[in-house]
Design a protein around this motif. Sequence first.
Motif, PDB file in Angstrom:
ATOM      1  N   ARG A  18     -55.373   1.628 -39.087  1.00 42.54           N
ATOM      2  CA  ARG A  18     -55.445   0.356 -38.923  1.00 42.54           C
ATOM      3  C   ARG A  18     -56.266  -0.438 -39.464  1.00 42.54           C
ATOM      4  N   GLU A  19     -57.549   0.061 -39.401  1.00 46.06           N
ATOM      5  CA  GLU A  19     -58.565  -0.747 -40.270  1.00 46.06           C
ATOM      6  C   GLU A  19     -58.455  -0.488 -41.547  1.00 46.06           C
ATOM      7  N   LEU A  20     -57.664   0.400 -42.481  1.00 48.49           N
ATOM      8  CA  LEU A  20     -57.541   0.321 -43.629  1.00 48.49           C
ATOM      9  C   LEU A  20     -56.221  -0.696 -43.904  1.00 48.49           C
ATOM     10  N   ALA A  21     -55.592  -0.903 -43.057  1.00 44.48           N
ATOM     11  CA  ALA A  21     -54.503  -1.738 -43.334  1.00 44.48           C
ATOM     12  C   ALA A  21     -54.875  -3.186 -43.183  1.00 44.48           C
ATOM     13  N   GLU A  22     -55.916  -3.351 -42.200  1.00 47.91           N
ATOM     14  CA  GLU A  22     -56.423  -4.683 -42.087  1.00 47.91           C
ATOM     15  C   GLU A  22     -57.311  -5.237 -43.148  1.00 47.91           C
ATOM     16  N   LYS A  23     -57.936  -4.208 -43.796  1.00 49.68           N
ATOM     17  CA  LYS A  23     -58.580  -4.510 -45.078  1.00 49.68           C
ATOM     18  C   LYS A  23     -57.756  -4.762 -46.360  1.00 49.68           C
ATOM     19  N   GLY A  24     -56.474  -4.609 -46.086  1.00 50.55           N
ATOM     20  CA  GLY A  24     -55.571  -4.769 -47.345  1.00 50.55           C
ATOM     21  C   GLY A  24     -55.474  -3.512 -48.145  1.00 50.55           C
ATOM     22  N   LEU A  25     -55.879  -2.387 -47.623  1.00 51.84           N
ATOM     23  CA  LEU A  25     -56.066  -1.084 -48.199  1.00 51.84           C
ATOM     24  C   LEU A  25     -54.863  -0.300 -48.001  1.00 51.84           C
ATOM     25  N   PHE A  26     -53.504  -1.013 -48.612  1.00 50.76           N
ATOM     26  CA  PHE A  26     -52.364  -0.371 -48.264  1.00 50.76           C
ATOM     27  C   PHE A  26     -51.978   1.166 -48.562  1.00 50.76           C
ATOM     28  N   ARG A  27     -52.505   1.216 -49.903  1.00 52.15           N
ATOM     29  CA  ARG A  27     -52.013   2.859 -50.252  1.00 52.15           C
ATOM     30  C   ARG A  27     -52.934   3.849 -49.544  1.00 52.15           C
ATOM     31  N   ALA A  28     -54.344   3.509 -49.270  1.00 57.00           N
ATOM     32  CA  ALA A  28     -55.102   4.409 -48.431  1.00 57.00           C
ATOM     33  C   ALA A  28     -54.534   4.423 -46.926  1.00 57.00           C
ATOM     34  N   ALA A  29     -54.287   3.361 -46.386  1.00 57.71           N
ATOM     35  CA  ALA A  29     -53.744   3.285 -45.052  1.00 57.71           C
ATOM     36  C   ALA A  29     -52.410   4.027 -44.969  1.00 57.71           C
ATOM     37  N   TYR A  30     -51.357   3.920 -45.982  1.00 62.26           N
ATOM     38  CA  TYR A  30     -50.077   4.898 -45.930  1.00 62.26           C
ATOM     39  C   TYR A  30     -50.364   6.544 -46.186  1.00 62.26           C
ATOM     40  N   SER A  31     -51.547   6.739 -47.002  1.00 62.61           N
ATOM     41  CA  SER A  31     -52.025   8.187 -46.998  1.00 62.61           C
ATOM     42  C   SER A  31     -52.329   8.666 -45.751  1.00 62.61           C
ATOM     43  N   SER A  32     -53.449   7.937 -45.121  1.00 68.12           N
ATOM     44  CA  SER A  32     -53.999   8.220 -43.750  1.00 68.12           C
ATOM     45  C   SER A  32     -52.578   8.332 -42.673  1.00 68.12           C
ATOM     46  N   ALA A  33     -51.797   7.415 -42.737  1.00 68.55           N
ATOM     47  CA  ALA A  33     -50.730   7.496 -41.790  1.00 68.55           C
ATOM     48  C   ALA A  33     -49.668   8.914 -42.152  1.00 68.55           C
ATOM     49  N   VAL A  34     -49.356   9.033 -43.355  1.00 72.65           N
ATOM     50  CA  VAL A  34     -48.887  10.318 -43.769  1.00 72.65           C
ATOM     51  C   VAL A  34     -49.431  11.773 -43.150  1.00 72.65           C
ATOM     52  N   PHE A  35     -50.762  11.566 -43.590  1.00 73.93           N
ATOM     53  CA  PHE A  35     -51.563  12.642 -43.134  1.00 73.93           C
ATOM     54  C   PHE A  35     -51.527  12.966 -41.691  1.00 73.93           C
ATOM     55  N   SER A  36     -51.568  11.782 -40.699  1.00 71.85           N
ATOM     56  CA  SER A  36     -51.536  12.046 -39.656  1.00 71.85           C
ATOM     57  C   SER A  36     -50.196  12.461 -39.111  1.00 71.85           C
ATOM     58  N   GLN A  37     -49.157  12.229 -39.664  1.00 69.37           N
ATOM     59  CA  GLN A  37     -47.894  12.544 -38.977  1.00 69.37           C
ATOM     60  C   GLN A  37     -47.472  11.766 -38.060  1.00 69.37           C
ATOM     61  N   LYS A  38     -48.089  10.720 -37.605  1.00 68.05           N
ATOM     62  CA  LYS A  38     -47.498   9.731 -36.545  1.00 68.05           C
ATOM     63  C   LYS A  38     -46.935   8.652 -37.084  1.00 68.05           C
ATOM     64  N   SER A  39     -45.526   8.458 -36.484  1.00 65.90           N
ATOM     65  CA  SER A  39     -44.716   7.444 -36.879  1.00 65.90           C
ATOM     66  C   SER A  39     -45.209   6.256 -36.468  1.00 65.90           C
ATOM     67  N   GLU A  40     -45.889   6.068 -35.439  1.00 69.79           N
ATOM     68  CA  GLU A  40     -46.637   4.744 -35.011  1.00 69.79           C
ATOM     69  C   GLU A  40     -47.711   4.282 -36.043  1.00 69.79           C
TER      70      GLU A  40
END
Length: 80
Positions: A18-40
Amino acid sequence: MAVVDGQAKKKYGALSTRELAEKGLFRAAYSSAVFSQKSEEIEIVAEFYNKAAGTSYTASSSLDRLFGVFPVESGRALIL
């Protein structure tokens, strides 16, 4: 083998998806989300990206292609 940006990891590694996405770091945020394997978390990235870009992606969209991030089954990482 996974490829990791060492400088970005050092600078932003402690931030949540969430913090990465809020800062506009969308690629990093998506990488974090994929790594977490959490759909939310993927939904969070899509929500923030849609708000910033005026798009209507969903968690089931081709976000892998959009951000160039694909899940990798590997125990090794190359840090650049």
